[in-house]
Design a protein around this motif. Structure first.
Motif, short mmCIF file in Angstrom:
data_model
loop_
_atom_site.label_atom_id
_atom_site.label_comp_id
_atom_site.label_asym_id
_atom_site.label_seq_id
_atom_site.Cartn_x
_atom_site.Cartn_y
_atom_site.Cartn_z
N VAL A 146 -4.37 103.21 128.79
CA VAL A 146 -3.92 103.98 127.96
C VAL A 146 -2.61 104.39 127.87
O VAL A 146 -1.44 104.91 126.83
CB VAL A 146 -4.53 105.41 128.09
CG1 VAL A 146 -4.10 106.97 127.12
CG2 VAL A 146 -6.13 105.63 128.15
N ASP A 147 -1.78 104.71 129.04
CA ASP A 147 -0.29 104.50 129.27
C ASP A 147 0.20 103.37 128.53
O ASP A 147 1.68 103.61 127.30
CB ASP A 147 0.17 104.76 130.12
CG ASP A 147 0.38 105.87 131.27
OD1 ASP A 147 -0.33 106.82 130.10
OD2 ASP A 147 -0.24 105.82 132.70
N ASP A 148 0.00 102.19 128.17
CA ASP A 148 0.53 101.65 127.47
C ASP A 148 0.43 101.49 126.23
O ASP A 148 1.29 101.29 125.00
CB ASP A 148 -0.16 100.11 127.71
CG ASP A 148 0.01 99.54 129.57
OD1 ASP A 148 1.16 99.39 129.97
OD2 ASP A 148 -1.09 98.39 129.71
N MET A 149 -0.67 102.24 125.42
CA MET A 149 -1.11 102.00 124.37
C MET A 149 0.39 103.42 123.67
O MET A 149 0.51 103.10 122.88
CB MET A 149 -2.94 102.94 124.39
CG MET A 149 -3.75 101.25 124.15
SD MET A 149 -4.97 102.23 124.90
CE MET A 149 -5.48 102.26 122.37
N ALA A 150 0.42 104.30 124.80
CA ALA A 150 0.70 105.54 123.80
C ALA A 150 2.24 104.72 124.59
O ALA A 150 3.41 105.00 123.36
CB ALA A 150 1.40 106.32 125.62
#
Length: 317
Positions: free
Chosen positions: A228-232
């Motif tokens: 999710v951090d990568d997507m953010a």
């Protein structure tokens, strides 16, 4: 060939009637490579659809009772008192072994037939309290899109009927077939039944959907250990802002959405390749076969091996 019958009744809402006709009533054998459904509209002669026109059905409720899958659209009556002959036909179909499903307030027909007693069910949120009061043996969940209880399925209003119909196609023909069908209908191929019926957040002022590039990127990299951090980072948002945008636009959180997409990818690989379970797990982003099996069991109630056997045999037949 499985026979799907939709119940026509006087004053049935147009949209709730049109959805099953659209999903099941057009031949899709080019998608599945095998037989599609045989579709029938069953009801009284010259029934009124909404306020605009009358529909002459070729089949009646006796034909409905003989179908393999029966779909009951919304009730038209403001008091939600379903016709007795329709209730009897639906009950007879179920007793024969049919799968019975409702869209919106069609749940009142199923409840009147006694098919929801002791079961969890849903309907349009505005009618959920009445359903619960009138049929206390039913466990009414007003907050979900649809409920799958095996041979008895219920959905909330309007668009949730499309979600339920596509869910049934997925059950019958697999992930790849429903994904292609949804692509042709220009609609999301799958929304989890447990998602909320409605979202109270306001529509963003900007019409630009800045999540689309992130969703496309994530789908193209499901086999990688993205987070999710990568997507953010990709969306130029903080994780908290990404979560808020997901809830507004998608109706769920980024982590759940990512797991859902990985599960869909695994289903497609199991249906259409002979990859071993380890390779399926790797290419769908679950990393290990044990992780894939755990998610499969939790979400689908089966194992990847059993799922593959089911759909390989079905598509071959």
């Amino acid at each position: 060939m499985s026979v799907v019958a939709v119940a026509l009744s006087e004053g049935v809402p147009m949209y709730e009637l049109a959805v099953p006709c659209t999903v099941f009533g057009t031949d899709r054998t080019e998608i599945t490579g095998t037989d599609w459904y045989e579709f029938r509209v069953c009801g009284p002669s010259d029934a009124r659809v909404d306020r605009w026109f009358r529909f002459t059905a070729e089949y009646d409720y006796a034909d409905l009772a003989r179908a393999d899958t029966v779909i009951v659209p919304a009730c038209h009556d403001g008091a939600l008192r379903p016709p007795a002959d329709l209730v009897s036909a639906v009950r007879a179909a179920y007793e024969r072994g049919a799968r019975v499903m409702s869209i919106c307030t069609g749940a009142f027909v199923l409840a009147e037939a006694g098919l929801l007693d002791g079961r969890r069910a849903t309907t349009h949120w505005q009618s959920a309290a009445l359903l619960a009061r009138r049929y206390p043996a039913v466990t009414v969940d007003p907050d979900v899109l649809y409920v799958d209880e095996g041979r008895v399925l219920t959905s909330a209003g309007k668009a949730a009927g499309m979600d339920l119909c596509l869910h049934v196609v997925r059950r019958d023909y697999g992930a790849a077939a429903v994904n292609e069908l949804a692509r042709r209908l220009v609609t999301p191929p799958h929304r989890e039944g447990g998602q909320a019926q409605y979202i109270t957040t306001r529509v963003p002022k900007s019409v630009r959907d800045n999540l689309t590039p992130v969703l496309d990127w994530a789908l193209a990299h499901l086999g990688e250990p993205i987070t999710v951090d990568d997507m953010a980072v990709r969306a130029h948002l903080t994780p908290r802002s990404l979560h808020r945008h997901f809830q507004e636009r998608v109706g769920t959180n980024p982590s759940t959405w990512l797991q859902q997409q990985r599960l869909r990818r695994a289903q497609e690989l199991l249906e259409h390749t002979d990859h071993g379970i380890d390779l399926v797990a790797e290419r769908s982003g679950f990393a290990t076969a044990a992780t894939l099996r755990r998610h499969f069991r939790r979400a689908l109630g089966t194992s990847p091996d059993s799922y593959r056997r089911t759909f390989t045999g079905r598509l071959a037949g």
